[in-house]
Design an enzyme around this catalytic site. Structure first.
Site, PDB file in Angstrom:
ATOM      1  CD  GLU A 139      -3.164  -1.057   0.487  1.00  0.00           C
ATOM      2  OE1 GLU A 139      -3.755   0.026   0.575  1.00  0.00           O
ATOM      3  OE2 GLU A 139      -3.608  -2.004  -0.195  1.00  0.00           O
TER       4      GLU A 139
ATOM      5  CG  HIS B 244      -3.141   2.716   4.598  1.00  0.00           C
ATOM      6  ND1 HIS B 244      -3.971   3.474   3.809  1.00  0.00           N
ATOM      7  CD2 HIS B 244      -2.915   1.571   3.907  1.00  0.00           C
ATOM      8  CE1 HIS B 244      -4.242   2.825   2.683  1.00  0.00           C
ATOM      9  NE2 HIS B 244      -3.614   1.671   2.724  1.00  0.00           N
TER      10      HIS B 244
ATOM     11  CB  CYS C 281      -4.370  10.397   3.109  1.00  0.00           C
ATOM     12  SG  CYS C 281      -4.770   9.236   4.423  1.00  0.00           S
TER      13      CYS C 281
END
Length: 449
Positions: free
Chosen positions: A180, A256, A373
């Site tokens: 990721e 995450h 993010c």
């Protein structure tokens, strides 16, 4: 190997520009905000403006700021791979009629969260003296996994000097090799150009027993993928630490690591339940950094896991401003939450941060993405900066051009019913065609060829 002027290396903030099809489809299991706001109308114009305002704020602090463009949406190639046929308008109409979810996947604006675009390691850490990029395979979900090819293409276009930059193919995409990107990767260093220590955080390992797996949501990052990236980037194994997420955190919505921990230079700011075995992780980091790391761990009693996820406290950015001050860039939600706001004031009082600045990212936050993010950190020497496609760096002129561009192409409201509108597709493609020109990227999208 090229010789780097490491003393003056800088950390460049590459933010994802939010695209014209930004919508709330709730496509990401384990991302509680995304699920909570699913099917609400979105405001793409406000979203893009909020993202641009954050970039502008960072630039005003003296942080070099650059832009990664959005993915082409709708993703017609994906829809055709899934069996929808005919001309473009027919593909959209049939998808909406037969599988609205697949249409939403093909219209997703999630590439704006560039922390998931790739893992990047600076030249100071690689034994060949180049900056290494591995685009993330994002194997955990179709709407993200379908971004990988375009992301890799854009990164190769922006960083196209093979003397300075090395691009790797994504890790092979499979359920047990999920990668990721930088959302699970942090680098610690004294100065940006000096040697760093890399922390790779994973949620799943092939040897896990049932007790060490999350029960509610799937872990997205695998240890095997993290280890592969470390090898590809030619990192010194003594300066790499692997850490496992606490499965309870994943079940609480920490999809995450950057939702529960953030690091910068010699500081790690994290929640007590970020890691499965925090003491072992902290000891390993102290050894690897020769005790040069400061760890600020927030206890569950001060800020609960649920409050940490709800406010995105740890999805803040820590930056070093041009005046040398350490600034925390936090979402507005942290200011309006009493115990989080009190904690932040204490961290300013004790000198952890020189100040906290709050940014309004309501549109991004409603889809489950805060300040961290939206950004990919790329440490570059002056020579490497000079090798980057220059048009992607934010300037006063580009900011004004982007403001006009957003006004021209972006809608103020988008609902699920709008996603099959052929006019939205034309607006989106026209917008991206003009953007590629503004950024000096040429024909980077398939529809331009």
């Amino acid at each position: 190997m090229h010789h780097t002027d490491s003393a003056t290396a800088v950390e460049v903030n590459f933010d994802g520009l939010i695209g014209p099809t930004h919508n709330f489809a709730g496509l990401a299991p384990g991302n509680l905000a995304s699920w909570l706001h699913r099917s609400e109308p979105s405001n793409p114009r406000a979203a893009a403006r909020q993202g641009l305002a954050k970039m502008s704020r960072l630039r005003s602090l003296g942080i070099p700021q650059a832009i990664l463009p959005p993915q082409p949406r709708p993703n017609l190639r994906l829809l055709r791979q899934l069996g929808f046929s005919g001309d473009d308008a027919n593909v959209l109409a049939t998808a909406q009629n037969q599988s609205p979810r697949m249409l939403a996947i093909a219209m997703s604006g999630s590439s704006m969260w560039t922390a998931n675009a790739a893992t990047v390691c600076p030249s100071a850490d690689a034994d060949d003296g180049r900056v290494h990029f591995t685009a993330a395979n994002l194997a955990s979900s179709l709407h993200r996994a379908s971004e990988t090819i375009v992301t890799a293409t854009i990164l190769r276009r922006i960083f196209d000097d093979p003397q300075c930059f090395c691009h790797h193919d994504p890790i092979p995409c499979s359920a047990d090799m999920g990668d990721e990107g930088a959302a699970n990767h942090t680098r610690f260093c004294d100065s940006f150009g000096g040697p760093g220590v890399q922390l790779f955080v994973y949620g799943t390992d092939h040897g896990d027993d049932d007790h060490s797996r999350p029960r509610r949501f799937a872990a997205r990052q695998s240890r095997a993928a993290s280890e592969a990236v470390s090898r590809l980037h030619r990192l010194d194994p003594h300066r790499v630490v692997f850490a496992k997420q606490d499965p309870r955190a994943i079940d609480a919505g920490v999809f995450h690591n950057d939702v529960i921990a953030v690091g910068h230079r010699q500081l790690l700011f994290c929640h007590e339940q970020a890691f499965e075995q925090p003491m072992q992780v902290f000891d390993a980091l102290r050894r690897a950094t020769s005790e040069q790391i400061r760890i600020v761990e927030v206890p569950q009693q001060r800020v609960s896991l649920d409050d940490a996820v709800a406010t995105y406290l740890f999805n803040s950015q820590i930056v070093t401003a041009a005046d040398g001050q350490t600034v925390l860039i936090a979402p507005e939600d942290c200011r309006s939450h009493r115990s989080v706001a009190m904690l932040l004031q204490e961290l300013v009082d004790d000198g952890t941060f020189d100040r906290v600045e709050f940014v309004d990212l309501r549109q991004s936050m409603n889809n489950g993405g805060g300040p961290a993010c939206l950004r990919l950190r790329v440490v570059l020497t002056p020579e490497e900066v000079a090798s980057v496609t220059p048009g992607v760096f934010l300037t006063d002129t580009l900011e004004k051009q982007l403001d006009v561009w957003i006004e021209r192409y972006y809608r103020e409201s988008l609902t699920a019913a709008d996603l099959a509108d052929p006019q939205l597709m034309r607006e989106s493609f026209d917008a991206l065609d003009e953007l590629a020109s503004l950024l000096g990227l040429g024909s980077v999208y398939e529809f331009q060829r």
